[in-house]
Design a protein around this motif. Structure first.
Motif, PDB file in Angstrom:
ATOM      1  N   TYR B  29       6.931   2.567  -2.468  1.00  0.00           N
ATOM      2  CA  TYR B  29       5.862   3.552  -2.595  1.00  0.00           C
ATOM      3  C   TYR B  29       6.361   4.931  -2.180  1.00  0.00           C
ATOM      4  O   TYR B  29       6.014   5.946  -2.774  1.00  0.00           O
ATOM      5  CB  TYR B  29       4.645   3.148  -1.763  1.00  0.00           C
ATOM      6  CG  TYR B  29       3.409   3.917  -2.153  1.00  0.00           C
ATOM      7  CD1 TYR B  29       2.561   3.425  -3.124  1.00  0.00           C
ATOM      8  CD2 TYR B  29       3.119   5.155  -1.577  1.00  0.00           C
ATOM      9  CE1 TYR B  29       1.457   4.127  -3.515  1.00  0.00           C
ATOM     10  CE2 TYR B  29       2.005   5.874  -1.964  1.00  0.00           C
ATOM     11  CZ  TYR B  29       1.176   5.356  -2.934  1.00  0.00           C
ATOM     12  OH  TYR B  29       0.087   6.061  -3.331  1.00  0.00           O
ATOM     13  N   ILE B  35       2.569   0.978  -6.616  1.00  0.00           N
ATOM     14  CA  ILE B  35       2.533  -0.331  -5.976  1.00  0.00           C
ATOM     15  C   ILE B  35       3.334  -1.305  -6.814  1.00  0.00           C
ATOM     16  O   ILE B  35       2.990  -1.569  -7.949  1.00  0.00           O
ATOM     17  CB  ILE B  35       1.085  -0.845  -5.854  1.00  0.00           C
ATOM     18  CG1 ILE B  35       0.209   0.172  -5.138  1.00  0.00           C
ATOM     19  CG2 ILE B  35       1.049  -2.168  -5.128  1.00  0.00           C
ATOM     20  CD1 ILE B  35      -1.264  -0.165  -5.220  1.00  0.00           C
ATOM     21  N   LEU B 234      -0.147  -9.770  -1.481  1.00  0.00           N
ATOM     22  CA  LEU B 234      -1.300  -8.880  -1.373  1.00  0.00           C
ATOM     23  C   LEU B 234      -1.565  -8.522   0.080  1.00  0.00           C
ATOM     24  O   LEU B 234      -1.835  -7.371   0.425  1.00  0.00           O
ATOM     25  CB  LEU B 234      -2.549  -9.553  -1.963  1.00  0.00           C
ATOM     26  CG  LEU B 234      -2.673  -9.511  -3.478  1.00  0.00           C
ATOM     27  CD1 LEU B 234      -3.890 -10.284  -3.925  1.00  0.00           C
ATOM     28  CD2 LEU B 234      -2.760  -8.077  -3.958  1.00  0.00           C
ATOM     29  N   PHE B 237       0.847  -6.103   1.334  1.00  0.00           N
ATOM     30  CA  PHE B 237       0.514  -4.763   0.865  1.00  0.00           C
ATOM     31  C   PHE B 237      -0.570  -4.149   1.745  1.00  0.00           C
ATOM     32  O   PHE B 237      -0.503  -2.975   2.120  1.00  0.00           O
ATOM     33  CB  PHE B 237       0.060  -4.783  -0.593  1.00  0.00           C
ATOM     34  CG  PHE B 237      -0.364  -3.430  -1.050  1.00  0.00           C
ATOM     35  CD1 PHE B 237       0.595  -2.475  -1.309  1.00  0.00           C
ATOM     36  CD2 PHE B 237      -1.690  -3.088  -1.144  1.00  0.00           C
ATOM     37  CE1 PHE B 237       0.223  -1.196  -1.675  1.00  0.00           C
ATOM     38  CE2 PHE B 237      -2.074  -1.821  -1.510  1.00  0.00           C
ATOM     39  CZ  PHE B 237      -1.118  -0.867  -1.777  1.00  0.00           C
ATOM     40  N   VAL B 241      -0.578  -0.624   3.882  1.00  0.00           N
ATOM     41  CA  VAL B 241      -1.608   0.412   3.863  1.00  0.00           C
ATOM     42  C   VAL B 241      -2.168   0.614   5.266  1.00  0.00           C
ATOM     43  O   VAL B 241      -2.437   1.733   5.695  1.00  0.00           O
ATOM     44  CB  VAL B 241      -2.735   0.033   2.885  1.00  0.00           C
ATOM     45  CG1 VAL B 241      -3.860   1.048   2.935  1.00  0.00           C
ATOM     46  CG2 VAL B 241      -2.201  -0.068   1.478  1.00  0.00           C
ATOM     47  N   ILE B 245       0.912   3.923   4.246  1.00  0.00           N
ATOM     48  CA  ILE B 245       1.920   3.578   3.247  1.00  0.00           C
ATOM     49  C   ILE B 245       2.960   4.689   3.137  1.00  0.00           C
ATOM     50  O   ILE B 245       2.644   5.865   3.239  1.00  0.00           O
ATOM     51  CB  ILE B 245       1.263   3.248   1.904  1.00  0.00           C
ATOM     52  CG1 ILE B 245       2.272   2.566   0.998  1.00  0.00           C
ATOM     53  CG2 ILE B 245       0.665   4.470   1.234  1.00  0.00           C
ATOM     54  CD1 ILE B 245       1.669   1.490   0.171  1.00  0.00           C
ATOM     55  N   LEU B 283      -8.598  -3.864   5.252  1.00  0.00           N
ATOM     56  CA  LEU B 283      -8.128  -2.838   4.322  1.00  0.00           C
ATOM     57  C   LEU B 283      -9.251  -1.858   3.985  1.00  0.00           C
ATOM     58  O   LEU B 283      -9.072  -0.639   4.012  1.00  0.00           O
ATOM     59  CB  LEU B 283      -7.632  -3.512   3.037  1.00  0.00           C
ATOM     60  CG  LEU B 283      -7.266  -2.560   1.905  1.00  0.00           C
ATOM     61  CD1 LEU B 283      -5.942  -1.902   2.211  1.00  0.00           C
ATOM     62  CD2 LEU B 283      -7.199  -3.268   0.578  1.00  0.00           C
ATOM     63  N   ILE B 284     -10.431  -2.416   3.686  1.00  0.00           N
ATOM     64  CA  ILE B 284     -11.539  -1.558   3.283  1.00  0.00           C
ATOM     65  C   ILE B 284     -11.961  -0.664   4.441  1.00  0.00           C
ATOM     66  O   ILE B 284     -12.177   0.538   4.265  1.00  0.00           O
ATOM     67  CB  ILE B 284     -12.694  -2.438   2.767  1.00  0.00           C
ATOM     68  CG1 ILE B 284     -12.284  -3.064   1.438  1.00  0.00           C
ATOM     69  CG2 ILE B 284     -13.961  -1.628   2.609  1.00  0.00           C
ATOM     70  CD1 ILE B 284     -13.073  -4.265   1.050  1.00  0.00           C
ATOM     71  N   LEU B 287      -9.355   2.098   4.894  1.00  0.00           N
ATOM     72  CA  LEU B 287      -9.393   3.129   3.864  1.00  0.00           C
ATOM     73  C   LEU B 287     -10.649   3.978   3.961  1.00  0.00           C
ATOM     74  O   LEU B 287     -10.669   5.134   3.550  1.00  0.00           O
ATOM     75  CB  LEU B 287      -9.282   2.498   2.479  1.00  0.00           C
ATOM     76  CG  LEU B 287      -7.900   1.945   2.157  1.00  0.00           C
ATOM     77  CD1 LEU B 287      -7.870   1.324   0.798  1.00  0.00           C
ATOM     78  CD2 LEU B 287      -6.846   3.034   2.256  1.00  0.00           C
ATOM     79  N   PRO B 291      -7.925   6.798   5.796  1.00  0.00           N
ATOM     80  CA  PRO B 291      -7.189   6.414   4.590  1.00  0.00           C
ATOM     81  C   PRO B 291      -5.680   6.592   4.720  1.00  0.00           C
ATOM     82  O   PRO B 291      -4.924   5.972   3.997  1.00  0.00           O
ATOM     83  CB  PRO B 291      -7.733   7.346   3.511  1.00  0.00           C
ATOM     84  CG  PRO B 291      -8.986   7.878   4.046  1.00  0.00           C
ATOM     85  CD  PRO B 291      -8.896   7.849   5.528  1.00  0.00           C
TER      86      PRO B 291
END
Lengths: 309, 303
Positions: B29, B35, B234, B237, B241, B245, B283-284, B287, B291
């Motif tokens: 990245y 990605i 996943l 990843f 994040v 990232i 993750l949510i 972000l 973020p």
């Protein structure tokens, strides 16, 4: 895009009604595929509103489909014993609307916090939401948990599948071509410029998301009453990706192209059945090759729209 | 208390594997801003490389020795590094100037291609396989805590690989070039950096780490199958994040954190079934509120 789109809608529904009057004469295998095609058109057209017209990359469309599917199926299973058989179409329509509304509600819940994000981040978050929805259904005892929900009445027929598809395609096209709908394209083309012109990008994105989720839920409801058994694994990332591929092959934001792509991509796996063991390998290779050769979509002659995301 | 410590050890072992994979995501990245969805599958290929290498290596070096394990690990890393370079060259390089979405879809296509090809019965077959014991299988008990040799190896290997990675990125010429490309590819190219070489190198390095992660994962969980990289990839990843990232220490921190949280959640009644959803929930939240991730820099958008 098409002047007098309403006229086309009426023509389409009349045609569908005529064809479905003869549907008993068709081979039931082909009829089943035809119903699948209708459902996939709804999914592709609804994702096209989010991805193609508004430019928001979503990898969680199958999640909304799952919500509509489970809602409608639970609804009809609960009601079917208490009403006469002749009421079946009303039950189906009730299930479609209910499933669509609940999916739209989920779309709102997902859209409001996440649509501030862009590009890759949005893709991965929608993917995450899709997975969460799937895991929730996988653990919900009331709808059969991991083994899925079965015994759903077979209400979906050719007429309902294609009529709903026609309505979905019309609704999305009419929405985008309205005065209000120009905002979606403005947000797609340049978010910063759009907001400088007094358009609220977040509001447009959320609207696109909610409408898209509604139709995905409707498609899921039709799917449940077509297959009669639904399973959480049927709504995984792969399903979302299949819909994304339809939109991309059709050319982002091109309704007719997306519909053709949905038809082709539903029939293609059936045609590859003789080489079943290589089917998915061919499918994935095709995606790579097409992305290299024709990233603007199969049916787009000029690569003006949708190429610069 | 011992329960908590035990969970912490298990979580750190899982987290180290996430961290190794997350480093590959974050490096790619950093230089290419996309990605690499196929990264999870390189992790899987690493585990399978170990599976097939175990036997030939056992003919030269006695099986179940630490030396044999290290040789298998290094060979698998080398194979996957080459694979990573080839994937980049064939699938991503022709698309370098294309919109990001095109590359992302291609990456998913590559990932599916690897998964379905490997599931074909003439390749690996879809059914899970038992991973051979590469190292002596011993367990130590420390006041109620049970620590397996595989877990120790996971932690030690991860730490060593991370030190090596830091040295490569911070001290070598190619590492400096990598940082330059991540900062500004055009300027780096003007300064005489061969951007293509740097990108190939980054893919190779990231894939080697993923292969190491694959073998360590297989040692710990004993079973491998062609789809093992999907969920793990996943989640790794998500770890990248979580840490921010593009940020190497962030990926390591994110991986460890995610492994620990997931292991603790898996041990708790009521939410253990939702274990797979936890990573995405985190993750949510990240972000939504930060973020840029835990260690990432805030970026402002220019018009």
């Amino acid at each position: 895009m098409i002047p007098g789109a309403k006229r086309w809608l009426v023509v389409a529904i009349v045609l569908i009604a005529i064809v479905s009057a003869f549907s008993k004469q068709f081979n039931s295998y082909y009829l089943g595929i035809a119903i699948d095609v209708g459902i996939n058109i709804i999914l592709a057209v609804s994702l096209n509103l989010i991805m193609g017209h508004t430019g928001q990359f979503s990898l969680g469309h199958a999640g909304f489909m799952a919500v509509g599917s489970y809602t409608a199926a639970s609804f009809t299973i609960a009601c079917t014993k208490h009403v006469p058989e002749s009421a079946a179409p009303f039950l189906l329509v009730g299930g479609l609307i209910l499933g669509g509304l609940l999916a739209a509600l989920c779309g709102l819940a997902v859209g409001v916090p996440t649509l501030r994000l862009r590009g890759d981040y949005l893709a991965i978050v929608t993917l995450g939401f899709g997975e969460i929805i799937r895991v929730v259904f996988q653990n919900m005892e009331a709808v059969g948990a991991a083994s899925g929900l079965s015994g759903i009445p077979n209400y979906t027929n050719f007429f309902w599948s294609w009529t709903t598809a026609a309505i979905a395609a019309y609704a999305v096209a009419a929405l985008v071509n309205s005065t209000y709908g120009r905002g979606f394209i403005a947000v797609h083309d340049d978010e910063i410029a759009a907001s400088a012109m007094g358009i609220n990008p977040t509001r447009y994105k959320v609207t696109a998301f909610v409408v898209g989720a509604f139709f995905a839920g409707v498609a899921g409801a039709l799917y449940a009453h077509h297959k009669q058994t639904i399973n959480p694994t049927g709504f995984d990332f792969m399903k979302s990706f299949e819909i994304v591929v339809m939109v991309i092959l059709g050319g982002m934001g091109r309704t007719v192209g997306v519909i053709i792509a949905a038809i082709l991509l539903t029939i293609l796996p059936e045609m590859l059945r003789p080489v079943a063991e290589y089917r998915m390998i061919i499918y994935s290779l095709l995606i790579i090759v097409i992305m290299m050769a024709r990233p603007q979509g199969l049916f787009t002659l000029r690569s003006s729209k949708g190429a610069n995301t | 208390m011992t329960d908590l410590l035990q969970q912490l050890i298990n979580g750190l072992a899982l987290g180290s594997i996430y961290a190794l994979i997350a480093l590959g995501y974050t490096m790619v990245y950093g230089v290419l801003r996309f990605i690499n969805f196929a990264h999870g599958d390189v992790f899987m290929l690493g585990a399978f490389a170990g599976y097939y290498l175990a036997e030939p290596v056992a003919k030269v070096i006695p099986p179940q020795t630490y030396l044999g394990g290290i040789v298998v690990l290094l060979l698998a890393m080398l194979i996957c590094a080459l694979l990573g370079v080839v994937i980049e060259f064939l699938a991503y390089r022709p698309l370098r100037k294309r919109p990001k979405l095109t590359v992302l879809i291609t990456a998913i296509g590559v990932s599916l291609f690897i998964e379905y090809t490997c599931q074909h019965e003439k390749v690996f077959g879809a059914s899970p396989r038992k991973f051979p014991d590469l190292i002596p299988n011993t367990t130590w008990e420390l006041g109620g805590l049970v620590v397996g040799s595989a877990q120790v190896i996971v932690l030690v290997t991860t730490i060593l690989l991370m030190i090596a990675l830091t040295l490569i990125v911070q001290r070598t010429k190619i590492g400096t070039a990598m940082r330059a490309v991540a900062f500004n590819p055009q300027a780096a190219a003007l300064m005489g950096v061969n951007v293509n070489h740097v990108i190939s190198f980054t893919f190779g390095l990231g894939s080697a780490l993923a292969a190491a992660g694959g073998i360590l994962f297989a040692m710990n969980y004993a079973s491998i199958d062609p789809l093992m990289g999907v969920q793990t990839g996943l989640k790794a990843f998500v770890a990248a994040v979580l840490g921010g990232i593009g940020n190497l220490p962030g990926a390591a921190l994110g991986g460890l954190l995610l492994g620990v949280v997931e292991t603790f959640a898996g041990g708790m009644k009521g939410i253990s079934n939702y274990r797979d959803a936890i990573a995405f929930g985190i993750l949510i939240l990240i972000l939504m509120f930060k973020p840029s991730g835990l260690l990432g820099k805030q970026q402002t958008e220019k018009v």
